[in-house]
Design an enzyme around this catalytic site. Sequence first.
Site, PDB file in Angstrom:
ATOM      1  N   LYS A   1       5.808   6.071   8.285  1.00  0.00           N
ATOM      2  CA  LYS A   1       5.201   5.170   9.273  1.00  0.00           C
ATOM      3  C   LYS A   1       6.227   4.676  10.294  1.00  0.00           C
ATOM      4  O   LYS A   1       7.422   4.577   9.992  1.00  0.00           O
ATOM      5  CB  LYS A   1       4.588   3.943   8.575  1.00  0.00           C
TER       6      LYS A   1
ATOM      7  N   TYR B   1       0.738   1.036  14.130  1.00  0.00           N
ATOM      8  CA  TYR B   1       1.675   1.884  13.399  1.00  0.00           C
ATOM      9  C   TYR B   1       1.205   3.322  13.364  1.00  0.00           C
ATOM     10  O   TYR B   1       0.024   3.612  13.272  1.00  0.00           O
ATOM     11  CB  TYR B   1       1.935   1.354  11.984  1.00  0.00           C
TER      12      TYR B   1
ATOM     13  N   HIS C   1       0.804  -1.214   0.000  1.00  0.00           N
ATOM     14  CA  HIS C   1       0.000   0.000   0.000  1.00  0.00           C
ATOM     15  C   HIS C   1       0.843   1.273   0.000  1.00  0.00           C
ATOM     16  O   HIS C   1       1.937   1.308   0.560  1.00  0.00           O
ATOM     17  CB  HIS C   1      -0.910   0.025   1.236  1.00  0.00           C
TER      18      HIS C   1
ATOM     19  N   ASP D   1      -6.657  -5.956  -2.511  1.00  0.00           N
ATOM     20  CA  ASP D   1      -5.243  -6.307  -2.656  1.00  0.00           C
ATOM     21  C   ASP D   1      -4.985  -7.295  -3.795  1.00  0.00           C
ATOM     22  O   ASP D   1      -3.841  -7.475  -4.210  1.00  0.00           O
ATOM     23  CB  ASP D   1      -4.694  -6.870  -1.354  1.00  0.00           C
TER      24      ASP D   1
END
Length: 475
Positions: free
Chosen positions: A73, A133, A64, A176
């Site tokens: 992140k 995250y 992603h 996905d």
Amino acid sequence: MNKFKKIETNLQGMYIIEPLVFEDNRGFFLESYNKDEFEKIGITTNFIQDNHSKSKKGVLRGLHFQVRYSQGKLVRVVKGRILDIVVDIRKDSSTYGKWHGIELSEENKKMLYISKGFAHGFLALEDDTEIEYKCDEFYISQYDSGIIWNDRDIAIDWNFEEYGLKEEEIILSEKDTKHQSFKEYTEKYAGENVLLTGADGQLGQDFQKLFDKLETKYTATDYKELDVTDREKVKEFIDNNNFTMIINCAAYNNVDKAEEESEKCFVLNSYVPKYLAEICKEKNIIFVTYSTDFVFDGEREIPYTEEDIPNPLSIYSKTKLEGEKYSLEYEKSFVIRTSWVFGMGNNNFCKQVINWSKGKDKLRIVDDQISSPTYSKDLAEYSWKLIQTDKYGLYHLSNDGEASKFEQAQYILKKIGWNGILERAKTKDFPLPARRAEYSKLDSSKLEGVINKKIPHWKSGIDRFLEEMKEKGEV
């Protein structure tokens, strides 16, 4: 003693972070994030969103990324174990297309710092695996994208056999399974998708030329294609397209006629920006709209800044000010005030002067209205530079310098070689329904500071405008 250790990887901008862990017979304690301590190891990212996900063994998420507002992140596992994968998709990077994988688990307590410009995914290696995250940008669906997990060119080794998994048994979301290949990503347009309203006007036309030059995707609409006064149709049109931004060039600009058509003027200049901004807020996309120097009463003798208090003198200027206020209620709005716009689209003062000069040997132009003529091509270009900064708010944008209507006409007539007599007049000599400010020059220094670029002088704008007219055989 540092509370965090930063370990380099083969990808610049991606680091393994090992926290200092205090353990005893009761359990353990660690700091998973500390702004000051991260700055000590060279990470100054401002995290603004925390995410938490849970996955069963064999779930694969990714790869992603966001095409705009790329997310940095900080990833950690709080339960279970994952194989974390990062791919460098920065097209100017020396490691473009390279990947790195690392095991993160509740046991090793390692974290992964990923700066902007990477695609990210992971494979859950145990049931009930949970990861947390941090992100330095919000999730924005319009910019959400991905690269297929098993891309042949990237060739990630997911180590299925080592982890007791079979490739055909991995669990993917429907989204996905449909991601693009890396090759498609490298060749695919990944920029803005702009809805441009009022596209037939002079500013709208110059935005189209700019976007064509920059290869920016846009949909140009005017009232024939999209009646912006019909909220339901506009909402349906926007819902059916994946726009990342709306630039509103639609407006009611007949200053004098507005005195008798106040309702129509109010709808276009106040109501339309209001609900366009509301739709943009709902979609979490950028909104851009334009206002005018007419919101000021002209009592000053120095250029107006964004901090000066407006005092509109006409119906037109009152509706524009109201449109400003509505638009600025949305935090991702740009409201750009400008002045005396001229360009190749609509009729404007520059074109009027040229037309008046044909067949006449004497003209009278007022010298007690002062502002800055603004070339619509510059207005589009410098607006776009501002929009790219994401520094939202109210801005002034006009060409440098100032002039009276008389001085503007004088410059134009000299340039086209007119040999008639130009006489000075006063505003009171031409009684008009709408009051005008005597002085309304805008100070553009705030915008120039943000984009770090000086806006050209109004004479330069007129020079280029006349060249453009010559190329089209209009002068």
